[in-house]
Design an enzyme around this catalytic site. Sequence first.
Site, PDB file in Angstrom:
ATOM      1  CG  HIS A  20      -1.647   1.257   1.458  1.00 31.14           C
ATOM      2  ND1 HIS A  20      -2.908   1.493   0.955  1.00 31.14           N
ATOM      3  CD2 HIS A  20      -1.293   2.380   2.137  1.00 31.14           C
ATOM      4  CE1 HIS A  20      -3.287   2.713   1.317  1.00 31.14           C
ATOM      5  NE2 HIS A  20      -2.329   3.269   2.038  1.00 31.14           N
ATOM      6  CD  GLU A  21       1.873   3.672   3.637  1.00 29.82           C
ATOM      7  OE1 GLU A  21       2.197   4.751   3.098  1.00 29.82           O
ATOM      8  OE2 GLU A  21       0.812   3.538   4.267  1.00 29.82           O
ATOM      9  CG  HIS A  24       0.244   6.229  -0.853  1.00 30.46           C
ATOM     10  ND1 HIS A  24      -0.931   6.794  -1.297  1.00 30.46           N
ATOM     11  CD2 HIS A  24      -0.056   5.612   0.314  1.00 30.46           C
ATOM     12  CE1 HIS A  24      -1.898   6.547  -0.440  1.00 30.46           C
ATOM     13  NE2 HIS A  24      -1.404   5.825   0.558  1.00 30.46           N
ATOM     14  CD  GLU A  92      -4.535   6.578   2.076  1.00 30.24           C
ATOM     15  OE1 GLU A  92      -4.253   5.406   2.366  1.00 30.24           O
ATOM     16  OE2 GLU A  92      -3.674   7.481   2.046  1.00 30.24           O
TER      17      GLU A  92
END
Length: 193
Positions: A20-21, A24, A92
């Site tokens: 997920h990070e 970004h 997100e």
Amino acid sequence: DDDDDDDDIADARLANVMGHEMSHALLRHGGERISKSQMVLFAQSALSFVVWALVPDGVFEFLHIRAILGLEGLQQSILNIMLSLPNTRAQETEADYLGLLLSSAACYDPRQAPVLWEKFAAMKEAKGQEPPEILSTHPHSNKRAENLIGWQKDAYEMRTMCKCGPLVKHGQESQHYFTFSRFLGSNNETPNE
């Protein structure tokens, strides 16, 4: 052997967070936020100009500086709710999806991603810390879990493309596991039951 299962579960959940990070950065969300903040600043300036132009001069002389600053703060909050927060929630969600695919491509168990968010939601609800979604930079944890469940087919396809081994049943799959295992169908990789 149970310790190995616990390690596998923890690793899969951590891999999803790391994915997920990383997403970004890959999706360049930082740069996107900067360009969107310029739009919000422009909207705030335009709205301030309109208010100052339409309100009679006597009103501002009557109001104290605190009231004027309070109105400016309210205006900024409204613009933030209308323009900024929906965009960060969308980012997100994008990062959740790509993060699931990245962790699946690395052969981690995608079933653990919604479990993580279900546990997080339960913790936040127990503490009364889940603000209304409209006021949050992130989607609600339960919504994130639901999205991740809906993306399981894509995650399984990614695992198949990457020639990952079969998944085993740990007993800590999402409470919705049986729903999405039926959704995946018998042609897809499913855990041993």
